[in-house]
Design an enzyme around this catalytic site. Structure first.
Site: not given
Ligand code: 3HC
Length: 387
Positions: A118, A139, A151, A195
């Site tokens: 990260s 990333h 990235e 990040n």
């Molecule tokens: N395979 C297949 N389908 C999947 C899946 C997978 N692995 N994971 C989730 N899904 C599907 C679920 O089944 C669901 O579909 P369904 O409702 O038809 O079953 C759908 O995807 C997701 O539904 P959710 O209700 O969970 O989705 P949301 O509309 O709430 O979106 C999210 C989820 C995209 C995670 C949204 O909440 C979001 O954008 N959150 C912010 C996440 C973020 O900021 N991430 C970055 C963090 S920083 C980082 O990662 C960097 C690192 O270096 C720390």
């Protein structure tokens, strides 16, 4: 140009099993490696659940896709016939350097090692492996199958061929929420683009959270201040989702590499020590025993100043342009939207930069957080020429 068919994903945790899933969905043969049977089993369970969910939606044939993955507890033998390793192990430099060397010592002479770190320096990860020209960064963002951004990072010794292959492989990974966005990171600097852009906001968040804690203000009231942004997750929920330990280790790394101002605040340090790491331990800012929390945002704390957050992000974006990490502010904004599902700083704030520079100078004077002092490219508005 090497033809990538066989990929080893090192680490079966949250990021590793997400990467392995999109790799088999893209048609690669994958071996997912970790150190304990329970880790690879848990990772496979998550992949099975995701792939079967997509079969239910008629988007793929699960048996065909799951037929492309194997699991292993032995990296040295797993890389024997691999073309690429994508590493997603704990954020510790000593471990990353060691597995990078094991990869180059045991893999074919064309194997490429791409780290999903990260924040950590790609050049340093590859410096003792004997083939730094075949080391890059890739990333991903959590959850990998849904977040569009990847990235691709160039270390000081990364060859043009390795960088291009890493870009091409990243581009080939499917995303369930729109088109993949591949952000070229031209130099390996702590935190890369997304990040790094948001890390200095952590300095402000620590300051505000410690203030709220002293005043006895509940976390949902502080999060309620952010509700107006309509981000997919409120800051407390997102910190829990990503993991308090990830923010804690990230803060320590930035404090070592950039400025002591990044040192994790009292609240985050307390939670880390009490193992309140968020979703992965069931308790963080919120209780996750009933799944994803939905905080009551009817009452605000009234502590957060969004202009300071906007100014901090634009200033850091300008630093990335000054250092040649990103070639334009459009790449910075697009990478942030694809990586966090939230807008970057420039689209929103570029026309108000003079006002934001002044606001940031006042905050630095108030808190002594000199790392946040506006840089020349921000103060002068020179960034406007780097669209
Ligand atoms: N395979 C297949 N389908 C999947 C899946 C997978 N692995 N994971 C989730 N899904 C599907 C679920 O089944 C669901 O579909 P369904 O409702 O038809 O079953 C759908 O995807 C997701 O539904 P959710 O209700 O969970 O989705 P949301 O509309 O709430 O979106 C999210 C989820 C995209 C995670 C949204 O909440 C979001 O954008 N959150 C912010 C996440 C973020 O900021 N991430 C970055 C963090 S920083 C980082 O990662 C960097 C690192 O270096 C720390």
């Amino acid at each position: 140009m090497v033809d990538i068919k066989n990929i080893v994903v090192l680490g079966a945790g949250l990021m590793g099993n997400g990467i392995a899933q999109v790799a088999i969905m893209a048609g690669y043969n994958v071996i997912m490696v970790d150190v304990k049977q329970e880790f690879v089993d848990k990772g496979m369970a998550s992949i099975n659940k995701g792939v079967n969910r997509l079969e239910e939606k008629g988007l793929l044939t699960a048996a065909e896709v799951l037929g492309r993955i194997k699991i292993s507890l032995d990296l040295a033998s797993a890389v024997k016939d691999a073309d690429m390793v994508i590493e997603a192990v704990v954020e510790r430099m000593d471990i990353k350097k060691q597995v990078c060397k094991t990869t180059m010592d045991n893999g074919p002479s064309h194997i490429i090692y791409a780290s999903n770190t990260s924040t950590m320096d790609i050049t340093e990860i590859g410096e003792d492996c004997g083939a730094p020209e075949r080391v890059s960064g890739m990333h991903f963002f959590n959850p990998v199958p849904l977040m569009r951004c990847i990235e691709v990072i160039r270390g000081d010794k990364t060859s043009d061929e390795t960088f291009q292959i890493s870009m091409d492989v990243a581009k080939s990974f499917p995303c369930l929420r729109g088109e993949r966005y591949i952000a070229p990171v031209l130099k390996s600097r702590p935190g890369f683009i997304v990040n790094r852009l948001n890390a200095p906001v952590g300095i402000y968040s620590h300051y505000i959270r410690d203030l709220a804690y002293e005043k006895g203000i509940p976390w949902e009231q502080l999060d309620a201040d952010y509700a107006v942004l309509k981000s997919p997750m409120l800051p407390g929920v997102l910190s829990d989702y990503v993991g308090i330990d990830t923010s804690y280790y990230g803060g320590l790394y930035y404090a070592e590499k950039l400025s002591p101002d990044f040192k994790p605040g009292k609240v985050i340090t307390m939670m880390f020590n009490e193992k309140k790491l968020g979703r992965k331990t069931g308790q963080g800012f919120y209780d996750w025993s009933e799944g994803r929390p939905t905080p009551d945002t009817s009452k605000k704390a009234g502590l957060v100043d969004f202009d300071i957050i906007a100014a901090i992000r634009m200033n850091e974006g300008c630093r990335l342009l000054e250092q040649g990490v990103a070639k334009s502010y459009t790449v910075i904004d697009d990478a942030n939207m694809a990586g966090m599902n939230t807008p970057g700083p420039f689209a929103r704030g570029k026309d108000r930069y003079k006002e934001l520079v002044k606001k940031l100078e006042e905050f630095v004077a108030l808190t002594g957080k000199t790392y946040l002092t506006p840089c020349e490219t921000f103060k002068s508005g020179k960034f406007l020429e780097m669209a």
